[in-house]
Write an enzyme that holds these catalytic residues in place. Sequence first.
Site, PDB file in Angstrom:
ATOM      1  N   LYS A   1      -1.354   7.144   6.788  1.00 31.05           N
ATOM      2  CA  LYS A   1      -2.363   7.052   5.725  1.00 31.05           C
ATOM      3  C   LYS A   1      -2.224   5.751   4.935  1.00 31.05           C
ATOM      4  O   LYS A   1      -3.190   5.031   4.689  1.00 31.05           O
ATOM      5  CB  LYS A   1      -2.219   8.262   4.792  1.00 31.05           C
TER       6      LYS A   1
ATOM      7  N   CYS B   1      -7.250   3.597  -4.104  1.00 27.40           N
ATOM      8  CA  CYS B   1      -6.595   3.735  -2.795  1.00 27.40           C
ATOM      9  C   CYS B   1      -6.011   2.412  -2.325  1.00 27.40           C
ATOM     10  O   CYS B   1      -4.797   2.226  -2.340  1.00 27.40           O
ATOM     11  CB  CYS B   1      -7.608   4.238  -1.769  1.00 27.40           C
TER      12      CYS B   1
HETATM   13  N1  SAJ Z   1     -13.154  -5.019  -0.459  1.00 32.01           N
HETATM   14  C1  SAJ Z   1     -13.143  -6.397  -0.369  1.00 32.01           C
HETATM   15  N2  SAJ Z   1     -13.376  -6.966   0.860  1.00 32.01           N
HETATM   16  C2  SAJ Z   1     -13.641  -6.232   1.969  1.00 32.01           C
HETATM   17  C3  SAJ Z   1     -13.650  -4.822   1.865  1.00 32.01           C
HETATM   18  C4  SAJ Z   1     -13.400  -4.234   0.636  1.00 32.01           C
HETATM   19  O1  SAJ Z   1     -12.916  -7.119  -1.347  1.00 32.01           O
HETATM   20  O2  SAJ Z   1     -13.861  -6.821   3.026  1.00 32.01           O
HETATM   21  C5  SAJ Z   1     -12.872  -4.376  -1.751  1.00 32.01           C
HETATM   22  C6  SAJ Z   1     -14.040  -3.531  -2.275  1.00 32.01           C
HETATM   23  O3  SAJ Z   1     -14.922  -4.333  -2.997  1.00 32.01           O
HETATM   24  C7  SAJ Z   1     -13.324  -2.513  -3.136  1.00 32.01           C
HETATM   25  C8  SAJ Z   1     -11.996  -2.309  -2.418  1.00 32.01           C
HETATM   26  O4  SAJ Z   1     -11.848  -3.415  -1.546  1.00 32.01           O
HETATM   27  O5  SAJ Z   1     -13.078  -3.027  -4.429  1.00 32.01           O
HETATM   28  C9  SAJ Z   1     -11.856  -1.040  -1.636  1.00 32.01           C
HETATM   29  O6  SAJ Z   1     -13.062  -0.678  -1.018  1.00 32.01           O
HETATM   30  P1  SAJ Z   1     -13.212  -0.003   0.424  1.00 32.01           P
HETATM   31  O7  SAJ Z   1     -14.634   0.372   0.585  1.00 32.01           O
HETATM   32  O8  SAJ Z   1     -12.660  -0.876   1.474  1.00 32.01           O
HETATM   33  O9  SAJ Z   1     -12.249   1.262   0.403  1.00 32.01           O
HETATM   34  P2  SAJ Z   1     -12.071   2.517  -0.596  1.00 32.01           P
HETATM   35  O10 SAJ Z   1     -10.910   2.230  -1.497  1.00 32.01           O
HETATM   36  O11 SAJ Z   1     -13.332   2.948  -1.234  1.00 32.01           O
HETATM   37  O12 SAJ Z   1     -11.664   3.666   0.455  1.00 32.01           O
HETATM   38  C10 SAJ Z   1     -10.514   3.469   1.257  1.00 32.01           C
HETATM   39  C11 SAJ Z   1     -10.880   3.797   2.708  1.00 32.01           C
HETATM   40  N3  SAJ Z   1      -9.810   3.360   3.593  1.00 32.01           N
HETATM   41  C12 SAJ Z   1     -10.046   2.598   4.692  1.00 32.01           C
HETATM   42  O13 SAJ Z   1     -11.152   2.198   4.992  1.00 32.01           O
HETATM   43  C13 SAJ Z   1      -8.872   2.271   5.553  1.00 32.01           C
HETATM   44  C14 SAJ Z   1     -11.132   5.285   2.850  1.00 32.01           C
HETATM   45  O14 SAJ Z   1     -11.361   5.626   4.215  1.00 32.01           O
HETATM   46  C15 SAJ Z   1      -9.930   6.087   2.318  1.00 32.01           C
HETATM   47  O15 SAJ Z   1     -10.123   7.485   2.411  1.00 32.01           O
HETATM   48  C16 SAJ Z   1      -9.759   5.726   0.855  1.00 32.01           C
HETATM   49  O16 SAJ Z   1      -9.472   4.317   0.783  1.00 32.01           O
HETATM   50  C17 SAJ Z   1      -8.605   6.529   0.288  1.00 32.01           C
HETATM   51  O17 SAJ Z   1      -8.872   7.531  -0.398  1.00 32.01           O
HETATM   52  O18 SAJ Z   1      -7.453   6.214   0.588  1.00 32.01           O
END
Ligand code: SAJ
Length: 432
Positions: free
Chosen positions: A203, A257
Amino acid sequence: MKNVCVIGLGYIGLPTASMLADKGFNVSGVDVRDDIINTINEGNIHIEEPGLKDLVKSVVISGNLKAYNKPIPSDVFIIAVPTPVKQGKKACLDYVEAAAKSIVDVLKPGNLVILESTSPPETTKDFLVPILEKSGLKIGEELFVAYCPEKVLPGKIIYELVNNKRIIGGINEKSAQMAKEIYSSFVEGEIYLTDTVTAEMVKIMENTYRDVNIALANELAKISCKMGINAWEVIELANLHPRVNIHHPGPGVGGHCISVDPWFIVEKNPNLAQLINQARNTNDSMPEFTYKMISDAVNDIPNPKITLLGLTYKPDIDDTRESPSIEIAEMIRKNPRMTLSIHDPHVKKSSGLNDLEAALKDSDCIVLAVNHSEFNALDPAVVGKLVRSKIIIDTRNSLNSSEWENIGFEYILLGKGLPLEFCKEKQLACYN
Ligand code: SAJ
């Protein structure tokens, strides 16, 4: 195993409880907040998540889901409470501890306890199990324990709960098998069984992979600014390679997360987790980098009004936890020269936000911090009539630059360098 008690009715617990209730389980949901309990028992929800409201309403009406303020005897207990980081970047397991202690007295032989909260490796066996042992039940023989991390993406929770593959770690094989039986009632993705420590590490590594990859993109953004090239173009062209998938730069990584979990590995392995530690620090430096871009953009305006568009940590959700926008807002507020207005259509106005028109009126610099769909639909001509200075900073590469430039806006993209001579002449901080 017909009665399930879900502890914690937040972004993960409530959808999971509703899904199980929808499949015919008799589900009791437990939360410490009375307002949440009342809202749910009225068939409403306290969070924004597509599809969740209808699901909750139907299972509350059917009588399969009811919310309470303390656990009631059940066959299965699912713990889905937050695990934030506390001072010193260590995992805060206080909520897991409270949840585990709250069920000790109602546990019976044959029960199954599942932890879903993202936790440092070894939490299930070294932290949860010792608390559950206080029930007097023999772990693995009378009381079964498993770790089944949630994996759903906020904004797509209902779809992903059903379709994602799941990993279940059991304290022994029987525990894992029992947990699989519960999840296979609604999960259509494949379910893989392993031990608890492996499941905990899987995870965290999923989110750490993304954090490190985003840090790479953010480092590239800083380098590109300095070199006068466009990081977004570099990424697009590099990703044409069949084995390359560089993520996107931005104003920082938010949410509870990705911006939190990698610390759980660093905490346990401070000397070994060098790259993970550095990636966290790189991503944590982005709000300040964005703030410097803002300062640069308005450095010749005496008392600039800055308009921050978006306060959540990502688009089209209402979650502001660990949001980089909040940090950027704090830095702007601390600058006595600047005034700040914030608009976010997904966050309640009671949090001191402005409506869109008031936020844009007489603005000297618009900062698109979150690419909510509403912002992509903004009409530059209408916005141009409201503002005082036509400057817009796009931290997400989400706007159509030429539409804004055609109206006379100076369009600044995070990760794209301005001509070097121009930067030197204006002494722009983030390009030096
Ligand atoms: N972000 C970037 N660049 C990117 C992708 C994301 O700057 O290329 C930033 C986003 O703007 C945001 C943060 O990262 O601030 C996180 O966003 P996200 O959409 O990537 O992820 P979360 O935190 O909403 O959800 C993640 C997911 N994990 C993965 O994709 C591996 C989700 O599947 C998990 O269930 C969740 O964390 C969790 O609960 O752990």
